[in-house]
Design a protein around this motif. Sequence first.
Motif, PDB file in Angstrom:
ATOM      1  N   PHE A  29      -6.404   3.007  14.428  1.00  0.00           N
ATOM      2  CA  PHE A  29      -5.610   4.150  15.075  1.00  0.00           C
ATOM      3  C   PHE A  29      -5.010   4.901  13.800  1.00  0.00           C
ATOM      4  CE2 PHE A  29      -2.232   0.959  14.410  1.00  0.00           C
ATOM      5  CZ  PHE A  29      -1.313   1.755  14.227  1.00  0.00           C
ATOM      6  N   ALA A  30      -5.011   4.848  12.595  1.00  0.00           N
ATOM      7  CA  ALA A  30      -4.456   5.525  11.711  1.00  0.00           C
ATOM      8  C   ALA A  30      -5.185   5.172  10.225  1.00  0.00           C
ATOM      9  CB  ALA A  30      -2.935   5.260  11.373  1.00  0.00           C
ATOM     10  N   ILE A  31      -5.196   6.204   9.354  1.00  0.00           N
ATOM     11  CA  ILE A  31      -5.831   6.105   8.019  1.00  0.00           C
ATOM     12  C   ILE A  31      -4.587   5.988   7.280  1.00  0.00           C
ATOM     13  CG2 ILE A  31      -6.885   7.313   6.257  1.00  0.00           C
ATOM     14  CD1 ILE A  31      -8.479   8.878   8.578  1.00  0.00           C
ATOM     15  N   VAL A  32      -4.420   5.316   6.188  1.00  0.00           N
ATOM     16  CA  VAL A  32      -3.376   5.142   5.165  1.00  0.00           C
ATOM     17  C   VAL A  32      -3.883   5.156   3.667  1.00  0.00           C
ATOM     18  CG1 VAL A  32      -1.325   3.933   4.339  1.00  0.00           C
ATOM     19  CG2 VAL A  32      -1.873   3.726   6.890  1.00  0.00           C
ATOM     20  N   LEU A  33      -3.441   6.424   3.216  1.00  0.00           N
ATOM     21  CA  LEU A  33      -3.865   6.328   1.692  1.00  0.00           C
ATOM     22  C   LEU A  33      -2.631   5.841   0.968  1.00  0.00           C
ATOM     23  CD1 LEU A  33      -5.474   7.429  -0.703  1.00  0.00           C
ATOM     24  CD2 LEU A  33      -4.900   9.573  -0.370  1.00  0.00           C
ATOM     25  N   GLY A  34      -2.729   4.876   0.315  1.00  0.00           N
ATOM     26  CA  GLY A  34      -1.374   4.108  -0.394  1.00  0.00           C
ATOM     27  C   GLY A  34      -1.840   4.000  -1.740  1.00  0.00           C
ATOM     28  N   CYS A  35      -0.776   3.464  -2.586  1.00  0.00           N
ATOM     29  CA  CYS A  35      -1.027   2.889  -3.869  1.00  0.00           C
ATOM     30  C   CYS A  35      -1.259   1.576  -3.862  1.00  0.00           C
ATOM     31  CB  CYS A  35       0.603   3.011  -4.466  1.00  0.00           C
ATOM     32  SG  CYS A  35       0.604   2.444  -6.195  1.00  0.00           S
ATOM     33  N   SER A  36      -1.828   1.179  -4.866  1.00  0.00           N
ATOM     34  CA  SER A  36      -2.395  -0.350  -5.065  1.00  0.00           C
ATOM     35  C   SER A  36      -1.325  -1.317  -5.404  1.00  0.00           C
ATOM     36  CB  SER A  36      -3.693  -0.064  -6.403  1.00  0.00           C
ATOM     37  OG  SER A  36      -4.749   0.745  -6.014  1.00  0.00           O
ATOM     38  N   ASP A  37      -0.309  -0.916  -5.608  1.00  0.00           N
ATOM     39  CA  ASP A  37       0.842  -1.796  -6.112  1.00  0.00           C
ATOM     40  C   ASP A  37       0.841  -3.006  -5.204  1.00  0.00           C
ATOM     41  OD1 ASP A  37       3.727  -3.139  -5.975  1.00  0.00           O
ATOM     42  OD2 ASP A  37       3.925  -1.394  -7.529  1.00  0.00           O
ATOM     43  N   SER A  38       0.770  -4.099  -5.681  1.00  0.00           N
ATOM     44  CA  SER A  38       0.811  -5.526  -4.832  1.00  0.00           C
ATOM     45  C   SER A  38       1.842  -5.697  -3.951  1.00  0.00           C
ATOM     46  CB  SER A  38       0.664  -6.595  -5.836  1.00  0.00           C
ATOM     47  OG  SER A  38       1.765  -6.676  -6.543  1.00  0.00           O
ATOM     48  N   ARG A  39       2.697  -4.799  -4.235  1.00  0.00           N
ATOM     49  CA  ARG A  39       4.082  -5.078  -3.109  1.00  0.00           C
ATOM     50  C   ARG A  39       4.140  -4.039  -1.990  1.00  0.00           C
ATOM     51  NH1 ARG A  39       8.103  -3.813  -8.155  1.00  0.00           N
ATOM     52  NH2 ARG A  39       6.242  -2.229  -8.387  1.00  0.00           N
TER      53      ARG A  39
END
Length: 204
Positions: free
Chosen positions: A44-54
């Motif tokens: 239902f959504a696309i998220v472009l995020g950082c690879s940070d493990s947290r």
Amino acid sequence: MTDSQQALERLREGNRRFVNHLRSAEVLISQLRRGELVKGQKPFAIVLGCSDSRVPAEIVFDQGLGDLFVIRVAGNIVAPSQIGSVEFAAEALGPRLVVVMGHTLCSAIDATLEAIEKPSAPRSPNLLSIVDRIRPSIEGLVHTELAEDRQRLMQAAVRANVRASVSHLKHGSRILERMVLEDGLRVVGAEYSLETGEVDFFDL
């Protein structure tokens, strides 16, 4: 199809559960749907995020298998492969919300600030490929009064980088630009707080 506002509210609700140490029953049983998802996916959504493990989007938004199409790269930068991934998901899978999510204390932002402040220090060409995509959106901040307060500088830089990535997705692809204008696609920025677990959506 879930429209962009419904998708945004679903993410907000999921993040509220995460902050309050709750899990949705649907998420807990989502593994039982694994067989169904072999036939196809309808996130239902696309998220472009950082690879940070947290900062794993599925956990931060309390979502299960098949709910989110997630693209992760250091510094949540936008390069051709990320644009292509968003184009594919938006066209082929149907979500009408794209979230670019940065986060507090981002190491990629910190590395970029250090590269601006100490340009002669040796760096890997591959790391520089990330730094060079972040640099244009934050370099001007180093020459303002924010430079006197590292915490405020980092906060402003994280958001400036997110806004640059949002703009790049909206205007760096004819496909996405058309979908924003004609098909109800929405691209928004967000910042995840490592300290509180809350996601702040901005420039909606």
